[in-house]
Enzyme design. Structure first.
Site, short mmCIF file in Angstrom:
data_model
loop_
_atom_site.label_atom_id
_atom_site.label_comp_id
_atom_site.label_asym_id
_atom_site.label_seq_id
_atom_site.Cartn_x
_atom_site.Cartn_y
_atom_site.Cartn_z
N LYS A 104 0.69 -1.33 0.09
CA LYS A 104 0.09 0.03 -0.12
C LYS A 104 1.08 1.29 -0.10
CE LYS A 104 -2.90 0.57 3.45
NZ LYS A 104 -2.92 1.95 4.26
N SER A 105 1.90 1.23 0.99
CA SER A 105 2.84 2.29 1.11
C SER A 105 3.34 2.78 -0.31
CB SER A 105 3.59 2.37 2.04
OG SER A 105 3.16 2.13 3.38
N GLY A 129 -4.92 8.06 5.40
CA GLY A 129 -3.72 8.81 6.22
C GLY A 129 -2.79 9.23 5.36
N ARG A 178 -8.33 12.04 12.68
CA ARG A 178 -6.83 11.81 12.86
C ARG A 178 -6.01 13.20 12.91
NH1 ARG A 178 -5.53 6.95 9.12
NH2 ARG A 178 -3.70 6.95 10.68
N SER A 184 7.00 8.78 12.15
CA SER A 184 6.18 8.51 11.38
C SER A 184 6.47 8.79 9.99
CB SER A 184 5.14 9.59 11.62
OG SER A 184 4.22 9.92 10.43
N GLN A 212 4.49 8.96 7.51
CA GLN A 212 3.80 10.08 6.81
C GLN A 212 4.04 11.51 7.05
OE1 GLN A 212 -0.23 9.09 7.67
NE2 GLN A 212 -0.32 7.16 6.95
N ASP A 246 1.70 -1.33 12.04
CA ASP A 246 0.20 -1.88 11.43
C ASP A 246 0.02 -3.42 11.77
OD1 ASP A 246 -0.36 0.42 10.25
OD2 ASP A 246 0.74 0.21 8.33
N ARG A 290 -6.58 1.39 18.28
CA ARG A 290 -6.32 0.12 17.98
C ARG A 290 -5.93 -0.62 19.43
NH1 ARG A 290 -3.43 0.17 12.01
NH2 ARG A 290 -5.35 0.20 10.93
N ARG A 349 -7.69 -3.51 9.42
CA ARG A 349 -6.59 -4.25 10.02
C ARG A 349 -7.46 -5.02 11.33
NH1 ARG A 349 -2.82 -3.90 6.71
NH2 ARG A 349 -2.23 -2.08 6.07
C1 S3P Z 1 2.55 4.83 6.19
C2 S3P Z 1 3.16 4.88 7.50
C3 S3P Z 1 2.63 4.59 8.68
C4 S3P Z 1 1.51 3.35 8.54
C5 S3P Z 1 0.54 3.51 7.53
C6 S3P Z 1 1.04 4.01 5.92
C7 S3P Z 1 3.03 5.26 4.91
O1 S3P Z 1 1.94 5.67 9.37
O2 S3P Z 1 0.82 3.24 9.74
O3 S3P Z 1 -0.33 2.41 7.46
O4 S3P Z 1 2.66 4.80 3.89
O5 S3P Z 1 3.69 6.13 5.27
P1 S3P Z 1 2.36 6.77 10.51
O6 S3P Z 1 3.42 7.60 9.29
O7 S3P Z 1 1.43 7.61 10.81
O8 S3P Z 1 3.31 6.09 11.37
#
Ligand code: S3P
Length: 427
Positions: A19-20, A91, A119, A164, A166, A313, A344, A386
């Site tokens: 996914k990422s 997110g 969020r 993080s 993200q 995750d 979670r 999840r």
């Molecule tokens: C992700 C980073 C993670 C992860 C999310 C995907 C990403 O989140 O939990 O499912 O693709 O950069 P955080 O950056 O909030 O830790």
């Protein structure tokens, strides 16, 4: 949806694309000159939200059964959207796109579903504002909907309070447009797919320890991206094969980037039988086939510190797995679990208690006393993919019937999850 005990899990499986990495391929392709071709793209709802947002920003994206083609328009080619950008449940889409939008010569508004609107976005608003960005939380609560007015940005050195990817990626993307280099220093290393893929597309991102630094204003060029299987999706089958007796599965072509492979390290610490085969390395992302067999007695373990970002995750599934291990499992330093698609910690603890587990919530994780047999219960996923997948697996190793409400949310990251599970449990 109803589930009951499975007697075996057998066979070979390919889980959907990561996914990422899928999100990033669309985003970086959009900012590149020329066409980016993505195979094994995850066609889950989250990544489709990213495609939808970039189409609204003027990018032509072809979505065919075999591949995604992104016709990039370069770093400065995005167009003002005529409507609100809908990031759905994602997110990653919401936070990464902010890093891009705050540097564009236009205004934009983005919003997502009920979960996204709770969020925390201040974690990106703060560093991006330090770079000169103008981002407003329209309800004044630090969450989406967000209104963004594009502005010239300057480079910063940012010490992030959270590990993080993200947050890191949003800042690095804004850094593409800054007037000098931008660095992000994390308390622990989060997944590094942005750094790897940005370099592959022609940017200059260097890393030293937990510091990532990007040079501004590169020319990005469209590339071919073959997305590895998602280790987060593979986790459900790994755990199932360890929990259901008489199981043996081969999960093909899984991404095993060291910033993501905490699940394998934890399983090993618990004494599990997992063998990596056919290790390979493609454009900076390592992959392997995972052979997972039941039969070894599992023991409890302690999970915390720098390990947490590498399996964040996977923690709902790990909590379930810990119920099948001898002794105590402690999960700590995982307060981030409270601000995921759902809380979670609360939901995992309540659902597992309903199934008869001995589990206690803590401020930053949970404590599980393994060895209590699980029984069927009526549970809710709270629309968190999840949670739905973790408890579908728990149900296969529990007595009686388990009902999971709102189970269809698996379409966020794994649309064919129940079909794949069904096939493997038929042996
Ligand atoms: C992700 C980073 C993670 C992860 C999310 C995907 C990403 O989140 O939990 O499912 O693709 O950069 P955080 O950056 O909030 O830790």
């Amino acid at each position: 949806m109803e589930f009951k005990r499975a007697t075996t899990l057998k066979g070979e499986i390919r889980v959907p694309g990561d996914k990422s990495i899928s999100h990033r391929a669309v985003m970086f392709g959009a900012l590149s000159e020329g066409t980016t071709e993505v195979t094994n793209f995850l066609k889950g709802a989250d990544c489709l939200s990213t495609i939808d947002c970039f189409r609204r920003l003027g990018i032509e994206i072809e979505n065919t059964p075999e591949r995604i083609l992104i016709h990039g328009r370069g770093l400065h080619g995005l167009q003002a959207p005529s409507q609100i950008l809908d990031t759905g449940n994602s997110g990653t889409t919401t936070r990464l796109i902010c890093g891009i939008l705050c540097a564009q010569p236009f205004e934009s508004t983005l919003n997502g579903d009920a979960s996204i609107q709770t969020r925390p976005m201040k974690r990106i608003m703060l560093p991006l504002s330090q770079m000169g960005a103008d981002i407003t939380s329209l309800k004044g609560n630090g969450c989406a909907p967000l209104h963004i007015v594009g502005r010239p940005l300057h480079g910063i050195q940012y010490h992030s309070p959270v590990a993080s990817a993200q947050v890191k990626s949003a800042i690095l993307l804004a850094g593409l447009y800054a007037d000098s280099e931008t660095s992000v220093i994390e308390p622990a290393l989060s997944r590094n797919h942005s750094e790897i893929m940005l370099n592959y597309f022609g940017a200059t991102v260097t890393t030293e320890g937990t510091t990532a630094t990007i040079q501004p204003n590169p020319v990005l060029t469209g590339q071919k991206v073959e997305v590895p299987g998602d280790i987060s999706s593979a986790t459900y089958f790994i755990a199932a094969a360890l929990m259901i007796p008489d199981s043996e599965i081969l999960i093909k072509n899984v991404g095993v980037n060291p910033t993501r492979d905490g699940i394998l390290r934890v399983c090993k610490a618990m004494g599990a039988d997992i063998i990596l085969q056919n290790a390979s390395f493609d454009k900076g992302e390592p992959t392997a086939d995972l052979l997972v067999r039941s039969g070894k007695a599992l023991r409890g373990t302690t999970i915390g510190g720098d390990l947490i970002p590498t399996l964040i995750d996977e923690l709902p599934m790990i909590a379930v797995l810990a119920c099948f291990a001898e002794g105590t499992t402690v999960i700590r330093d995982a307060q981030e679990l409270k601000v995921k698609e759902s809380n979670r910690i609360d939901i995992v603890v309540n659902n597992l208690k309903a199934m008869g587990a001995d589990i206690t919530a803590t401020d930053d994780g949970m404590i599980i006393e393994g060895g209590q047999p699980l029984h069927g219960a009526v549970l809710d996923s709270y629309h968190d993919h999840r949670i739905a997948m973790s408890f579908a697996i728990a149900a296969l190793a529990a007595d009686g019937v388990t009902t999971i409400r709102n189970a269809e949310c698996v379409n966020i990251s794994y649309p064919t999850f129940y079909e794949d599970l069904d096939r493997l449990t038929r042996g």
